[in-house]
Design a protein around this motif. Sequence first.
Motif, mmCIF file in Angstrom:
data_model
loop_
_atom_site.group_PDB
_atom_site.id
_atom_site.type_symbol
_atom_site.label_atom_id
_atom_site.label_comp_id
_atom_site.label_asym_id
_atom_site.label_seq_id
_atom_site.Cartn_x
_atom_site.Cartn_y
_atom_site.Cartn_z
ATOM 1 N N SER A 62 0.738 -1.356 0.002
ATOM 2 C CA SER A 62 -0.218 0.077 0.254
ATOM 3 C C SER A 62 0.691 1.105 -0.145
ATOM 4 O O SER A 62 1.806 0.857 0.141
ATOM 5 C CB SER A 62 -0.395 -0.030 1.162
ATOM 6 O OG SER A 62 0.160 0.005 2.358
ATOM 7 N N ARG A 63 0.614 2.326 -0.698
ATOM 8 C CA ARG A 63 1.202 4.014 -0.359
ATOM 9 C C ARG A 63 1.783 4.141 1.652
ATOM 10 O O ARG A 63 2.702 4.344 0.904
ATOM 11 C CB ARG A 63 -0.073 5.030 -0.390
ATOM 12 C CG ARG A 63 -0.276 5.418 -2.214
ATOM 13 C CD ARG A 63 -1.364 6.289 -2.506
ATOM 14 N NE ARG A 63 -2.487 5.931 -1.701
ATOM 15 C CZ ARG A 63 -3.514 6.581 -1.387
ATOM 16 N NH1 ARG A 63 -3.576 7.872 -2.093
ATOM 17 N NH2 ARG A 63 -4.530 5.900 -0.845
ATOM 18 N N ARG A 64 1.012 3.155 2.099
ATOM 19 C CA ARG A 64 1.293 3.419 4.106
ATOM 20 C C ARG A 64 2.601 3.064 3.910
ATOM 21 O O ARG A 64 3.603 3.415 4.377
ATOM 22 C CB ARG A 64 1.190 3.254 4.613
ATOM 23 C CG ARG A 64 0.686 3.919 6.037
ATOM 24 C CD ARG A 64 -0.618 3.284 7.183
ATOM 25 N NE ARG A 64 -1.427 4.129 6.688
ATOM 26 C CZ ARG A 64 -1.833 5.528 6.691
ATOM 27 N NH1 ARG A 64 -1.534 5.712 7.212
ATOM 28 N NH2 ARG A 64 -3.218 5.846 6.096
ATOM 29 N N ARG A 65 3.086 1.507 3.118
ATOM 30 C CA ARG A 65 3.844 1.076 3.436
ATOM 31 C C ARG A 65 4.912 1.291 2.409
ATOM 32 O O ARG A 65 6.390 0.966 3.387
ATOM 33 C CB ARG A 65 3.470 -0.983 3.088
ATOM 34 C CG ARG A 65 2.587 -1.184 4.351
ATOM 35 C CD ARG A 65 3.281 -1.897 5.082
ATOM 36 N NE ARG A 65 4.505 -2.921 4.859
ATOM 37 C CZ ARG A 65 4.085 -4.539 4.879
ATOM 38 N NH1 ARG A 65 2.895 -4.785 4.355
ATOM 39 N NH2 ARG A 65 5.850 -4.314 4.439
ATOM 40 N N GLU A 68 6.794 3.995 4.569
ATOM 41 C CA GLU A 68 7.331 3.171 6.075
ATOM 42 C C GLU A 68 8.635 2.860 4.934
ATOM 43 O O GLU A 68 9.720 2.882 5.697
ATOM 44 C CB GLU A 68 6.903 2.108 6.487
ATOM 45 C CG GLU A 68 5.486 2.970 6.918
ATOM 46 C CD GLU A 68 4.509 1.765 7.588
ATOM 47 O OE1 GLU A 68 4.870 0.175 7.161
ATOM 48 O OE2 GLU A 68 3.947 2.022 8.214
ATOM 49 N N SER A 78 5.276 11.911 1.073
ATOM 50 C CA SER A 78 3.636 11.825 2.274
ATOM 51 C C SER A 78 2.841 11.156 1.283
ATOM 52 O O SER A 78 3.716 10.643 0.032
ATOM 53 C CB SER A 78 2.919 12.775 1.429
ATOM 54 O OG SER A 78 3.179 13.237 0.642
ATOM 55 N N LEU A 79 2.025 10.334 2.036
ATOM 56 C CA LEU A 79 1.319 9.604 1.185
ATOM 57 C C LEU A 79 0.199 9.969 -0.696
ATOM 58 O O LEU A 79 -0.027 9.823 -1.244
ATOM 59 C CB LEU A 79 -0.023 9.163 1.863
ATOM 60 C CG LEU A 79 0.225 8.610 2.700
ATOM 61 C CD1 LEU A 79 -1.134 7.634 3.157
ATOM 62 C CD2 LEU A 79 0.911 7.061 2.780
#
Length: 275
Positions: A62-65, A68, A78-79
């Motif tokens: 995902s974008r979040r991963r 990270e 940033s996302l």
Amino acid sequence: MGYLTRITDLIIGMGKVAGIVLDMDGCIYLGDKPIEGAVESITRLREMGYRILFLTNNSTLSRRRYAEKLAGMGIKASLEEILTSSVIAARYLTRVSSPRILAVTESGFHNEASEHGLEIIDSKEWRRATHVVTGLDRSLTYQKLSYACKAILSGAEYICTNPDRLYPSDEGFDPGAGSIAAAISTATGVKPIFMGKPYEECVRHVIEIMGIGGGSILFVGDQVDTDIMLARRAGGIGVLVRTGLSKIVKDGEVRPDYIIDSIADLPTLLEREML
């Protein structure tokens, strides 16, 4: 470090570069290891005032991963600065009335689909599927392929996150989403609608997110048929890096505007060519 001067003629009327789209696998990192000089290069590009978009065809995270993962290498993102083929596929499906999705993918698409309010069904419920979405799936089984083929042959629309036959890792090169799609297309006779680079859905999302015309965007990556072709279709400038897949995949329908050894050379290219 060196770079080759521009291969093709300057495009008449092209504006000065204001934004840079960076591929990730094979361009910024290999596996979990950043390309030498990548962190410093991206820091410098930000200092030079360029808008940055991190764009990957890899649908596994995902974008979040991905944020990270980049942060773990010392790269802040940033996302809103990250776009994946999973996001593009999920947004495409939000335009469909009540889709029921059979997904042969990893967590990246599942997470993005959930965030967009989409329903993913169990593969054993293939008869209910209105859409089949495939991507890179490193836990692929014959049964998963079988359910996907059954759903497609029963009328489900077939979508694939990206056409990449291979993807680079720190141990070499592994089969990509395009290889899985080829197996399903061979069995069903149905070609998928591709979402990632270099297809129209991806072009539209890049232009919308960057908020500038395609002629003012520099596209950087390690694949001619995806990264450089995307630049052509967007009307931008394509820069090929000699890392990642460019080492083994050299031919393509288009030629890059510039070739550099690695992303570490990008700030120097921009300064010397006054882009």
